[in-house]
Write a protein that holds these residues in place. Structure first.
Motif, short mmCIF file in Angstrom:
data_model
loop_
_atom_site.label_atom_id
_atom_site.label_comp_id
_atom_site.label_asym_id
_atom_site.label_seq_id
_atom_site.Cartn_x
_atom_site.Cartn_y
_atom_site.Cartn_z
N PRO A 187 0.83 -1.19 0.00
CA PRO A 187 0.00 0.00 0.00
C PRO A 187 0.88 1.26 0.00
O PRO A 187 1.96 1.23 0.55
CB PRO A 187 -0.80 -0.09 1.31
N GLN A 188 0.38 2.32 -0.60
CA GLN A 188 1.17 3.55 -0.67
C GLN A 188 1.03 4.36 0.60
O GLN A 188 0.01 4.31 1.22
CB GLN A 188 0.72 4.40 -1.83
N ASP B 50 -7.23 11.96 -9.52
CA ASP B 50 -6.32 10.84 -9.28
C ASP B 50 -7.16 9.75 -8.62
O ASP B 50 -8.17 10.05 -7.99
CB ASP B 50 -5.19 11.23 -8.32
N THR B 52 -7.00 5.80 -6.44
CA THR B 52 -6.33 4.61 -5.92
C THR B 52 -7.34 3.47 -6.00
O THR B 52 -8.55 3.70 -5.83
CB THR B 52 -5.88 4.76 -4.45
N GLN B 53 -6.86 2.30 -6.29
CA GLN B 53 -7.75 1.15 -6.38
C GLN B 53 -7.19 0.03 -5.51
O GLN B 53 -6.00 -0.26 -5.56
CB GLN B 53 -7.83 0.69 -7.83
N GLU B 54 -8.06 -0.53 -4.72
CA GLU B 54 -7.63 -1.62 -3.85
C GLU B 54 -8.54 -2.81 -4.08
O GLU B 54 -9.75 -2.73 -3.87
CB GLU B 54 -7.71 -1.17 -2.39
N ASN B 65 -2.97 -3.30 -4.95
CA ASN B 65 -3.15 -1.84 -4.97
C ASN B 65 -2.69 -1.25 -6.30
O ASN B 65 -1.61 -1.60 -6.78
CB ASN B 65 -2.37 -1.21 -3.83
N SER B 66 -3.51 -0.38 -6.84
CA SER B 66 -3.17 0.29 -8.09
C SER B 66 -3.42 1.79 -7.92
O SER B 66 -4.24 2.18 -7.09
CB SER B 66 -4.04 -0.21 -9.25
N THR B 67 -2.74 2.58 -8.73
CA THR B 67 -3.00 4.02 -8.73
C THR B 67 -3.02 4.50 -10.17
O THR B 67 -2.43 3.87 -11.06
CB THR B 67 -1.92 4.81 -7.97
N TYR B 82 -3.85 3.72 -15.61
CA TYR B 82 -3.15 3.14 -14.45
C TYR B 82 -1.65 3.40 -14.60
O TYR B 82 -1.07 3.21 -15.67
CB TYR B 82 -3.40 1.63 -14.37
#
Lengths: 188, 211
Positions: A187-188, B50, B52-54, B65-67, B82
């Motif tokens: 996680p960021q 922006d 974030t994807q979890e 997790n992706s951003t 992405y």
């Protein structure tokens, strides 16, 4: 090629470690391309779960490879829920996970360069192909009783390591899977 | 008497089984919300954000997790780019879906795959504010001090096979979507959170171009 006397123990040294790995997966099947993330994880009951989701989090399938060569489909989208496809994927992953290796049926064939370590299945044969000294796993192969139907290779990681990449290529129809390891997705 | 009792039980079970969310209370008559939401979304021409994807894989105790970056322009243009864990672009424009993954580019008609079309419609509906009109879902609205939560229960058979429900969290201050939560039957869920939202920014056509 001729039959040679050896045992399967050298092949088992190449067994990769999939305790926990996430791969970028690309699948090309009869002109269609899908991609996403493939998670492989060893569970406390020593089964291996393999989950395929697309980039947007949509799950395609969740398979369990259980002890004693048992197999479980935990989830699959209706579009992929075809008996032949599930059976093919199961056999492909069985080969990569070094499963269905019954030592009582094991035999080996050799030519001047390679040794074909054969593990007969209920239909067809799984081959793990090494150099003559069994110091390198060249490739893996699934064969029908007549001819090879699929080839797979592990890159940069076997023998207790997690492979950096894996390729699966079917020889009897246009179907290939390419896996590239993704560093830990923290996680960021 | 028995009929009345059965009816009462059914009504009561309906009330009890309806999902409850900590901090939220049910809004059984949500016409006021619907009107305010419709007004706000009518004024929204574009959204840039922006995200974030979890993806939570419940049985595996794993999160993916992706951003990335997100662009939406009325009425049906969407781009999700992405950045992490790897570059992947999806553009929806005029009924077509364009996907770029590494060097691979692929354009398909959204109509060619009904489920893909429905999932994409969910995304558009969520950001465009038209999810309450989508007949594929039964909506219920909940309210907290800071946000509304719209719970969408799938009605269409093919969506019921995929999702238990989809929740959309909407900021009260500007009626924009803050979070989309997609709950699968398996117990897995995908949560997309939007940050740094810019409403009605000028987004050039090139962002949504499908080569």
């Amino acid at each position: 090629m001729q039959k040679i006397k050896t045992d399967e123990s050298c092949v088992l040294l190449f067994k990769p470690d999939f305790v926990r790995a996430t791969y970028k997966i690309s699948v090309d099947v009869v002109g269609k391309h899908i991609s996403g993330l493939l998670v492989m994880k060893q569970m406390p009951d020593s089964s291996t779960r393999i989950v395929f989701t697309n980039e947007m989090g949509f799950s395609f399938f969740d398979f369990g490879f259980l002890p004693h060569d048992r197999f479980m489909v935990y989830q699959i989208v209706p579009q992929m829920n075809k008996k032949a496809l599930v059976k093919t994927l199961r056999k492909d992953f069985d080969l990569i996970l070094f499963r269905s290796m019954d030592s009582s049926k094991y035999y080996a064939l050799a030519d001047s360069n390679l040794v074909y370590h054969a593990f007969p299945q209920s239909s067809g044969i799984n081959f793990y192909i090494t150099d003559t000294h069994c110091s390198q796993l060249i490739k893996m192969q699934r064969s029908s009783n007549k001819k090879p139907v699929m080839e797979a290779q592990l890159y940069d990681g076997s023998g207790g390591n997690t492979p950096d990449s894996i390729s699966i290529r079917h020889l009897n129809f246009n179907f290939s899977i390419s896996l590239k390891k993704i560093p830990a997705l923290a996680p960021q | 008497m028995i009929k009345t009792f059965v009816l009462a039980c059914l009504l009561l079970s309906g009330l009890i089984t309806r999902a409850q969310y900590p901090g939220y209370t049910s809004l059984p008559h949500y016409e006021t919300f619907q009107k305010a939401f419709a007004q706000a979304t009518t004024a929204t021409e574009s959204i840039q954000a922006d995200f974030t994807q979890e993806k939570a894989l419940s049985m595996l105790s794993e999160n993916l997790n992706s951003t990335g970056k997100f662009w939406y322009r009325k009425k049906d243009k969407l781009r999700m780019e992405y950045m992490r864990p790897y570059a992947y672009i999806m553009i929806l424009n005029a009924g077509k879906i364009f996907i770029k993954e590494g060097q691979k580019e692929n354009t398909v008609s959204a109509n060619s795959n009904k489920v893909f079309q429905q999932v994409n419609r969910i995304l558009i509906d969520c950001v465009a504010g038209s999810m309450l009109d989508n007949r594929d879902f039964q909506p219920a609205v909940f309210e907290s001090s800071a946000s509304f939560l719209v719970e969408l229960k799938p009605l269409a058979k093919n969506l019921r096979e995929l999702y238990k429900n989809i929740n959309i969290v909407i900021d009260k201050k500007d009626y924009t979507v803050h979070t989309i939560e997609m709950f699968e039957l398996s117990g897995d869920k995908t949560v997309i959170r939007f940050q740094n939202k810019i409403i009605n920014a000028q987004i050039p056509d090139s962002v949504f171009n499908i080569p």
